[in-house]
Scaffold this active site. Structure first.
Site, mmCIF file in Angstrom:
data_model
loop_
_atom_site.group_PDB
_atom_site.id
_atom_site.type_symbol
_atom_site.label_atom_id
_atom_site.label_comp_id
_atom_site.label_asym_id
_atom_site.label_seq_id
_atom_site.Cartn_x
_atom_site.Cartn_y
_atom_site.Cartn_z
ATOM 1 N N MET A 30 0.839 -1.203 0.000
ATOM 2 C CA MET A 30 0.000 0.000 0.000
ATOM 3 C C MET A 30 0.877 1.257 0.000
ATOM 4 S SD MET A 30 -3.425 -0.904 2.038
ATOM 5 C CE MET A 30 -2.808 -0.719 3.693
ATOM 6 N N ALA A 32 4.081 4.010 0.816
ATOM 7 C CA ALA A 32 4.830 4.560 1.950
ATOM 8 C C ALA A 32 5.885 3.526 2.337
ATOM 9 C CB ALA A 32 3.913 4.902 3.116
ATOM 10 N N LEU A 33 6.672 3.170 1.346
ATOM 11 C CA LEU A 33 7.554 2.003 1.456
ATOM 12 C C LEU A 33 8.724 2.235 2.408
ATOM 13 C CD1 LEU A 33 7.582 1.054 -2.329
ATOM 14 C CD2 LEU A 33 6.120 0.132 -0.510
ATOM 15 N N HIS A 34 9.103 1.154 3.073
ATOM 16 C CA HIS A 34 10.237 1.180 3.999
ATOM 17 C C HIS A 34 11.056 -0.092 3.785
ATOM 18 C CE1 HIS A 34 7.774 -1.639 6.239
ATOM 19 N NE2 HIS A 34 6.793 -0.740 6.287
ATOM 20 N N GLY A 36 11.205 -2.782 5.340
ATOM 21 C CA GLY A 36 10.445 -4.027 5.485
ATOM 22 C C GLY A 36 9.887 -4.460 4.133
ATOM 23 N N HIS A 37 9.265 -3.516 3.418
ATOM 24 C CA HIS A 37 8.799 -3.810 2.056
ATOM 25 C C HIS A 37 9.999 -4.187 1.179
ATOM 26 C CE1 HIS A 37 5.630 -0.724 3.285
ATOM 27 N NE2 HIS A 37 4.887 -1.756 2.956
ATOM 28 N N GLN A 154 -2.898 -12.157 8.094
ATOM 29 C CA GLN A 154 -3.121 -11.902 6.662
ATOM 30 C C GLN A 154 -2.500 -13.015 5.820
ATOM 31 O OE1 GLN A 154 -2.959 -7.955 4.436
ATOM 32 N NE2 GLN A 154 -0.850 -8.609 4.241
ATOM 33 N N SER A 186 6.807 -0.137 9.892
ATOM 34 C CA SER A 186 5.443 -0.010 9.384
ATOM 35 C C SER A 186 5.257 1.371 8.787
ATOM 36 C CB SER A 186 4.457 -0.194 10.552
ATOM 37 O OG SER A 186 3.178 0.271 10.172
ATOM 38 N N ARG A 188 2.723 3.076 9.069
ATOM 39 C CA ARG A 188 2.015 3.887 10.067
ATOM 40 C C ARG A 188 2.965 4.516 11.089
ATOM 41 N NH1 ARG A 188 -1.921 -0.200 9.105
ATOM 42 N NH2 ARG A 188 -3.943 0.675 8.524
HETATM 43 P P1 AMP Z 1 1.492 -2.880 3.463
HETATM 44 O O1 AMP Z 1 2.031 -1.868 2.524
HETATM 45 O O2 AMP Z 1 1.502 -2.448 4.887
HETATM 46 O O3 AMP Z 1 0.182 -3.453 3.011
HETATM 47 O O4 AMP Z 1 2.522 -4.078 3.425
HETATM 48 C C1 AMP Z 1 2.832 -4.736 2.220
HETATM 49 C C2 AMP Z 1 3.561 -6.014 2.560
HETATM 50 O O5 AMP Z 1 4.755 -5.717 3.264
HETATM 51 C C3 AMP Z 1 2.715 -6.921 3.467
HETATM 52 O O6 AMP Z 1 2.878 -8.269 3.059
HETATM 53 C C4 AMP Z 1 3.322 -6.671 4.827
HETATM 54 O O7 AMP Z 1 3.161 -7.764 5.714
HETATM 55 C C5 AMP Z 1 4.782 -6.461 4.464
HETATM 56 N N1 AMP Z 1 5.478 -5.735 5.525
HETATM 57 C C6 AMP Z 1 5.054 -4.595 6.143
HETATM 58 N N2 AMP Z 1 5.909 -4.254 7.133
HETATM 59 C C7 AMP Z 1 6.884 -5.196 7.140
HETATM 60 C C8 AMP Z 1 8.044 -5.411 7.938
HETATM 61 N N3 AMP Z 1 8.384 -4.587 8.939
HETATM 62 N N4 AMP Z 1 8.827 -6.488 7.666
HETATM 63 C C9 AMP Z 1 8.495 -7.334 6.660
HETATM 64 N N5 AMP Z 1 7.407 -7.197 5.877
HETATM 65 C C10 AMP Z 1 6.616 -6.143 6.105
#
Ligand code: AMP
Length: 284
Positions: A30, A32-34, A36-37, A154, A186, A188
């Site tokens: 979604m 706002a990438l970091h 983790g993404h 999820q 995250s 957020r």
């Molecule tokens: P989102 O943009 O929050 O929907 O996340 C997209 C994908 O990245 C989802 O599969 C999340 O579980 C994963 N994700 C989000 N935060 C992290 C993180 N800190 N470490 C690993 N994967 C993450």
């Protein structure tokens, strides 16, 4: 990196790649990438010929319009971030592109997966997740799709959906990336002010405490003591559950392999989610 905003244009492009037998790794996000993404993208890159990342804030998975409106958006930065990681294709559609008028919501009952934890506290959330991921899978036809274990429930829902519909995609679950002080990364987190950011580590610290407790106590005792510690801080607890990683049922007296503690807390109106695998050494 090629950027697509239209589903049919992306489909035409990807069909040609599939004809050349190229494997496609897909990372739905979604934005706002970091980092983790980023870890999902890097993993996808190492295992596939082509990597597709979607950036789409899916309105149907937000049960709270305030959360949707305040969800951070940074398309320009995200594109640069993806390009630097070597992503091949960014898919950045408008809402109308995903939910075309003739789009039919797949019929699926998630049962208990949708009744506990996130399902219970965010009614309709997983229906929206299934809706968007199913549609994105239809468009991208990925060989492998990558999801973060930070959103543990999820992953269970997506696996269930893929099996139910017999989708020819391998679901790959990736570990949670954390900041150096332990906070799970995250999008957020960007909404936290300096003080809240400091307070936020209470979430991962509570999970670490639960990991320690699980070596001595039963699941129910571990949960009670972890909640007691959590409530000494300033965050508002939505839930802390210790569950079976497959069925997501709450554990009481007996541990099972890979038992997991899941937590959601509010900090200054920001909803933060995290989990950790526990490490019981006995069934005490
Ligand atoms: P989102 O943009 O929050 O929907 O996340 C997209 C994908 O990245 C989802 O599969 C999340 O579980 C994963 N994700 C989000 N935060 C992290 C993180 N800190 N470490 C690993 N994967 C993450």
């Amino acid at each position: 990196m090629q950027v697509f905003t239209k589903a049919n244009e992306l489909q035409i492009f990807l069909k040609e790649q599939l004809l050349q037998n190229k494997s496609v790794g897909f990372v739905p996000t979604m934005g706002a990438l970091h980092a983790g993404h980023g870890s999902l993208v890097t993993r996808a890159k190492s295992e596939n010929d082509l990597v597709v990342v979607s950036v789409f804030v899916n309105p149907t998975q937000f049960n709270n319009s305030d959360d949707l409106n305040k969800y951070p958006r940074s398309i320009g930065k995200d594109s640069l971030f993806l390009e630097r990681l070597g992503c091949d294709i960014a898919f950045i559609p408008e809402v109308e592109e995903i939910y075309t008028t003739n789009y039919e919501l797949p019929e699926i009952s998630l049962g208990f997966l949708d009744e506990t934890m996130e399902g219970f506290h965010r009614p309709g959330h997983f229906k929206g997740v299934v809706q968007v991921v199913y549609r994105l899978f239809q468009i991208v036809l990925p060989t492998r799709a990558y999801f973060g274990l930070k959103d543990f429930q999820q992953v269970a829902v997506i696996r269930f959906m893929s099996e139910k519909f017999g989708l020819p995609v391998q679901i790959i679950a990736c570990p949670t990336l954390r900041e150096s002080d332990g906070l799970a990364m995250s999008s957020r987190n960007m909404r936290l002010n300096e003080q809240e950011r400091k307070q936020s580590i209470h979430i991962s610290n509570t999970l670490l405490y639960a990991v320690e407790l699980s070596k001595t106590y039963s699941p129910a005792e571990t949960k009670a003591k972890a909640i007691e510690l959590f409530n000494q801080g300033d965050l508002e607890l939505e839930y802390l559950e210790i569950v079976n990683p497959i069925t997501l049922e709450s554990l009481d007296d007996e541990w099972v392999p890979n038992s997991i503690a899941c937590i959601v807390a509010y900090l200054g109106g920001v909803r933060l989610i995290d989990n950790m695998e526990l490490n019981p050494t006995s069934n005490s």
